[in-house]
Design a protein around this motif. Structure first.
Motif, PDB file in Angstrom:
ATOM      1  N   ILE A   1      43.123  74.395  84.710  1.00  0.00           N
ATOM      2  CA  ILE A   1      44.492  74.930  84.746  1.00  0.00           C
ATOM      3  C   ILE A   1      45.495  73.834  84.364  1.00  0.00           C
ATOM      4  N   MET A   2      45.278  72.640  84.921  1.00  0.00           N
ATOM      5  CA  MET A   2      46.209  71.547  84.639  1.00  0.00           C
ATOM      6  C   MET A   2      46.093  71.046  83.201  1.00  0.00           C
ATOM      7  N   ASP A   3      44.853  71.090  82.655  1.00  0.00           N
ATOM      8  CA  ASP A   3      44.677  70.744  81.226  1.00  0.00           C
ATOM      9  C   ASP A   3      45.558  71.656  80.377  1.00  0.00           C
ATOM     10  N   SER A   4      45.497  72.945  80.691  1.00  0.00           N
ATOM     11  CA  SER A   4      46.264  73.927  79.907  1.00  0.00           C
ATOM     12  C   SER A   4      47.764  73.691  80.063  1.00  0.00           C
ATOM     13  N   CYS A   5      48.187  73.392  81.296  1.00  0.00           N
ATOM     14  CA  CYS A   5      49.618  73.137  81.532  1.00  0.00           C
ATOM     15  C   CYS A   5      50.097  71.942  80.717  1.00  0.00           C
ATOM     16  N   GLU A   6      49.286  70.877  80.741  1.00  0.00           N
ATOM     17  CA  GLU A   6      49.687  69.677  79.994  1.00  0.00           C
ATOM     18  C   GLU A   6      49.701  69.945  78.494  1.00  0.00           C
ATOM     19  N   ALA A   7      48.771  70.776  78.035  1.00  0.00           N
ATOM     20  CA  ALA A   7      48.742  71.128  76.612  1.00  0.00           C
ATOM     21  C   ALA A   7      49.997  71.928  76.249  1.00  0.00           C
ATOM     22  N   ILE A   8      50.381  72.844  77.127  1.00  0.00           N
ATOM     23  CA  ILE A   8      51.591  73.659  76.889  1.00  0.00           C
ATOM     24  C   ILE A   8      52.825  72.762  76.883  1.00  0.00           C
ATOM     25  N   GLN A   9      52.868  71.826  77.847  1.00  0.00           N
ATOM     26  CA  GLN A   9      54.012  70.904  77.910  1.00  0.00           C
ATOM     27  C   GLN A   9      54.095  70.075  76.627  1.00  0.00           C
ATOM     28  N   ALA A  10      52.943  69.657  76.101  1.00  0.00           N
ATOM     29  CA  ALA A  10      52.938  68.859  74.868  1.00  0.00           C
ATOM     30  C   ALA A  10      53.424  69.699  73.685  1.00  0.00           C
ATOM     31  N   ILE A  11      53.039  70.969  73.680  1.00  0.00           N
ATOM     32  CA  ILE A  11      53.426  71.853  72.567  1.00  0.00           C
ATOM     33  C   ILE A  11      54.947  72.030  72.509  1.00  0.00           C
ATOM     34  N   VAL A  12      55.563  72.177  73.703  1.00  0.00           N
ATOM     35  CA  VAL A  12      57.013  72.453  73.713  1.00  0.00           C
ATOM     36  C   VAL A  12      57.866  71.172  73.758  1.00  0.00           C
ATOM     37  N   GLU A  13      57.195  70.032  73.740  1.00  0.00           N
ATOM     38  CA  GLU A  13      57.920  68.754  73.856  1.00  0.00           C
ATOM     39  C   GLU A  13      59.047  68.634  72.834  1.00  0.00           C
ATOM     40  N   LYS A  14      58.810  69.124  71.615  1.00  0.00           N
ATOM     41  CA  LYS A  14      59.827  68.979  70.567  1.00  0.00           C
ATOM     42  C   LYS A  14      60.637  70.255  70.357  1.00  0.00           C
ATOM     43  N   SER A  15      60.511  71.181  71.273  1.00  0.00           N
ATOM     44  CA  SER A  15      61.295  72.435  71.166  1.00  0.00           C
ATOM     45  C   SER A  15      62.726  72.181  71.619  1.00  0.00           C
ATOM     46  N   ASP A  16      63.566  73.197  71.503  1.00  0.00           N
ATOM     47  CA  ASP A  16      64.951  73.050  71.961  1.00  0.00           C
ATOM     48  C   ASP A  16      64.975  72.894  73.484  1.00  0.00           C
ATOM     49  N   ASP A  17      66.053  72.353  73.983  1.00  0.00           N
ATOM     50  CA  ASP A  17      66.147  72.014  75.408  1.00  0.00           C
ATOM     51  C   ASP A  17      65.908  73.200  76.335  1.00  0.00           C
TER      52      ASP A  17
ATOM     53  N   THR B   1      64.173  75.965  75.822  1.00  0.00           N
ATOM     54  CA  THR B   1      62.754  76.348  75.840  1.00  0.00           C
ATOM     55  C   THR B   1      61.943  75.340  76.639  1.00  0.00           C
ATOM     56  N   LYS B   2      62.179  74.072  76.316  1.00  0.00           N
ATOM     57  CA  LYS B   2      61.431  73.005  76.983  1.00  0.00           C
ATOM     58  C   LYS B   2      61.650  73.059  78.497  1.00  0.00           C
ATOM     59  N   SER B   3      62.914  73.200  78.876  1.00  0.00           N
ATOM     60  CA  SER B   3      63.243  73.226  80.302  1.00  0.00           C
ATOM     61  C   SER B   3      62.575  74.414  81.009  1.00  0.00           C
ATOM     62  N   GLY B   4      62.638  75.571  80.345  1.00  0.00           N
ATOM     63  CA  GLY B   4      62.041  76.775  80.949  1.00  0.00           C
ATOM     64  C   GLY B   4      60.542  76.639  81.106  1.00  0.00           C
ATOM     65  N   VAL B   5      59.878  76.126  80.075  1.00  0.00           N
ATOM     66  CA  VAL B   5      58.417  75.982  80.130  1.00  0.00           C
ATOM     67  C   VAL B   5      58.027  74.937  81.177  1.00  0.00           C
ATOM     68  N   PHE B   6      58.748  73.814  81.208  1.00  0.00           N
ATOM     69  CA  PHE B   6      58.426  72.768  82.182  1.00  0.00           C
ATOM     70  C   PHE B   6      58.629  73.262  83.614  1.00  0.00           C
ATOM     71  N   GLU B   7      59.666  74.077  83.798  1.00  0.00           N
ATOM     72  CA  GLU B   7      59.923  74.614  85.142  1.00  0.00           C
ATOM     73  C   GLU B   7      58.743  75.472  85.616  1.00  0.00           C
ATOM     74  N   GLU B   8      58.249  76.301  84.703  1.00  0.00           N
ATOM     75  CA  GLU B   8      57.145  77.189  85.082  1.00  0.00           C
ATOM     76  C   GLU B   8      55.830  76.426  85.243  1.00  0.00           C
ATOM     77  N   THR B   9      55.576  75.462  84.353  1.00  0.00           N
ATOM     78  CA  THR B   9      54.315  74.704  84.477  1.00  0.00           C
ATOM     79  C   THR B   9      54.333  73.830  85.738  1.00  0.00           C
TER      80      THR B   9
END
Lengths: 125, 192
Positions: B83-99, B101-109
């Motif tokens: 589960i944590m592998d997937s979360c970190e992968a998702i966080q890496a994917i959105v790292e360069k997204s707009d603020d 999106t990034k904030s929303g995804v990080f909040e949920e992960t």
């Protein structure tokens, strides 16, 4: 909050180390070291200058409580902020930890908000 | 099974001791008879303890239970890691997204990471249960050793009263004890 410091996190559960590391990264701490028990942590502590220690209590062979006493009783960086994150939620545990010099105490399970709040609190002291 | 009481054994011992200490000489046969009775009582008790299959507690039940609990810890640890592998992968994917999106995804992960701490708590609780079982194992061992070593000849086979269907239900298997899906597919293919 100064997040440029070196942080040492100590827990015998790899899952918990990873959770704390991720939460710290999100708060802004990027320089994070890990140790799996108090003995390992003490070795690392003596060889570096940490600005914050976050430790579990219940570990073998050296517990977080023993680690805290070793740090507070030592000569190197003995006043470092020390947060205990533990499932030990009895009053006597909290009192013992406080008497040994713990800076703050978080009971598991906890959330990112609590961790961030406690870190801010101990770094301001 | 014979009913025993502590008093029963103590009465025989007291009787023997009384006769030995008595000012009036007791015939040796009386004392021998009392001691033989005591020996038989102890022997019967030994047999009855063996009949309860107490050795199974240490030989089979507790090791199986602790293995199962260890497997629970291992399985939840692996699941948490995935589960944590997937979360970190998702966080890496959105790292360069707009603020936003990034904030929303990080909040949920972050919430997912927080929830994964269940593994630490359950692991600690299960470890406590394992330690309790080991204490019980040691206690049973001590009790059985009071009657001397348990020989294989003392161990009595349990009568398995389970139905055929129940005998087949032993899952989930421990690592290495079952067969893989590939092996199952191959096995089934042999029937075609």
């Amino acid at each position: 909050m100064n997040t440029g410091m070196k942080v040492l996190i100590v827990d015998d559960y790899a899952t918990m180390l990873r959770i704390i590391r991720n939460l710290l990264n999100q708060i802004g701490f990027k320089d994070v070291d890990e140790a799996a028990d108090g003995t390992q942590a003490l070795e690392k502590f003596k060889s570096a200058n940490y600005g914050l220690v976050i430790s579990d209590w219940n570990m073998e062979p050296m517990s977080g409580y023993e680690l805290l006493k070793e740090i507070r009783g030592g000569a190197h960086n003995k006043d470092v902020p020390f947060i205990m994150i533990t499932a030990e939620s009895k009053t006597e545990n909290v009192i013992k930890a406080k008497q040994a010099g713990v800076s703050n105490y978080i009971v598991k399970p906890f959330n990112a908000e609590t961790l961030k709040g406690k870190i801010e609190s101990v770094l301001q002291e | 099974m014979t009913d025993y009481s502590r008093d029963q054994v103590m009465n025989v011992i007291s009787s023997v001791m009384g006769k030995v200490n008595s000012s009036q000489a007791q015939p040796l046969e009386h004392i021998q008879s009392e001691l033989a009775g005591l020996a038989k009582t102890i022997d019967d008790l030994h047999d009855d303890i063996m009949a309860t299959r107490s050795h199974d507690v240490n030989d089979k039940h507790i090791p199986t239970a602790t293995d199962e609990l260890d497997a629970v810890i291992g399985a939840t640890e692996n699941a948490s890691a995935t589960i944590m592998d997937s979360c970190e992968a998702i966080q890496a994917i959105v790292e360069k997204s707009d603020d936003a999106t990034k904030s929303g995804v990080f909040e949920e992960t972050t919430k997912i990471f927080e929830a994964c701490s269940f593994q630490d708590i359950t692991g600690q609780r299960i470890s406590k249960v394992i330690n309790t079982l080991k204490d019980i194992e040691a206690t049973v061992d001590n009790l059985l050793n009071l009657f001397g070593p348990v020989n294989d000849s003392d161990k009595r086979e349990a009568v398995d009263t389970r139905s055929e269907d129940e005998k087949l239900m032993n899952g989930p298997q421990m690592n290495g004890q079952g067969v893989s899906q590939d092996d199952i597919d191959k096995l089934l293919a042999e029937f075609d």
